[in-house]
Design an enzyme around this catalytic site. Structure first.
Site: not given
Length: 329
Positions: A21, A42, A136
């Site tokens: 993605g 990532k 988060d």
């Protein structure tokens, strides 16, 4: 967002199997180590890699994730924060995020959420023991693995003793799951993660955050009462304590764990929930098939959803909002 002309064949020592993605932060690839271990890689996009402040923040994310250990966090396998395009490799978890599972199949039953809550308490205990405050915790940062959930994304975490990178006048986080003190730009401690955990449990049980979404959420988090519609009555008192406005009124993690386990059914429900197990089985079978027949860089669509959570480090669905001084909270 600028996209690469072509996906890399390798990142560090990892052969790239395919792109999972992309998002505001960069790209996430499915990689494979020389020995064949699958990892999620990532890679930061060039525009951000050119900013020294972002590089420092990315290095903080790697450092925070590396000091956390425990059965319910996704381990950092490798990283290079000094590379031309900095990258981070983590254990690949072939399971959906809690957000994806609820969107696809609806809220989880109470007994499964009690077990999920106990798992997440143990994850936060490991995070806090390492001197880290996650800041988060939200449904998209909870991956539902076959042996329990994994808490991911330490992109805006605070590590004890480290100076903050947040500029004055900015609030960093995801508003529907932020604590009141975080929303107001005040000092954030472990109690803030307990508040966020309460919001995650409401979402798992009802399909909605406790204080709604949109602009009004900032006011509701600080001053409003949570919406417990869809939350079973037996779980409301415990979650309400997690969502207390004052940090000192929230339960400690050991108290929370004891209460979750005390009220759990005598015969623990199987984990993961049946529909989640089916999703995991499909993803694992796709990976097995790919190992046997292809080295192409295309990836089955069912694997792509894993990447979005890894791209949430404050630059996609995590919101950077102007602080309370403007009068909106």
């Amino acid at each position: 967002m600028r996209t690469p002309v072509s996906d890399p064949l390798k990142v560090g020592p990892y052969r790239i199997v395919g792109r999972l993605g992309s998002g505001g932060m960069g790209w996430v690839y499915l990689g494979r180590s020389p020995a064949g271990r699958e990892v999620a890689v990532k890679v930061v996009r060039p525009e951000l890699a050119a900013e020294p402040e972002f590089r420092e923040r990315f290095a903080r994310e790697v450092a925070a994730a590396r000091v956390v250990s425990g059965a319910y966090t996704a381990a950092v396998i490798d990283a290079d924060t000094e590379a031309e395009l900095p990258w981070l490799a983590t254990m690949y978890v072939p399971g959906p995020s809690l957000a994806e599972a609820v969107r696809t199949d609806g809220p989880l039953p109470e007994e499964q959420v009690r077990r999920l809550g106990a798992f997440l308490v143990e994850a936060l205990q490991a995070v806090h023991h390492a001197g880290v405050v996650h800041r988060d915790l939200k449904p998209s940062n909870v991956l539902l693995a076959s042996d329990g959930p994994r808490v991911i994304d330490f992109g805006i975490s605070r590590v004890d003793g480290a100076p903050s990178l947040t500029r004055v006048g900015l609030i960093v986080g995801t508003p529907p799951f932020m604590s009141p003190e975080q929303m107001k730009g005040a000092r954030v401690g472990p109690e803030s993660d307990v508040f966020s955990l309460g919001g995650v449990l409401v979402y798992a049980l009802s399909g909605h955050p406790p204080h709604g979404t949109g602009e009004a959420v900032r006011y509701q988090v600080v001053f409003g009462e949570p919406d417990f519609g869809g939350v079973p009555s037996r779980m409301r008192p415990l979650i309400a304590r997690c969502l207390a406005k004052r940090p000192e009124e929230r339960p400690r993690l050991d108290e929370l764990l004891a209460e979750l386990l005390e009220q759990a059914p005598e015969s623990a429900p199987s984990w993961p929930p049946p529909k989640v197990r089916r999703t995991i089985e499909i993803r694992v079978s796709e990976l097995d098939a790919r190992r046997k027949v292809s080295t192409s860089v295309s990836v089955p669509s069912c694997l792509m959803l894993h990447a979005q959570a890894l791209l949430d480090a404050g630059l996609t669905d995590a919101m950077v909002a102007r602080a309370v001084g403007r009068g909106s909270v």
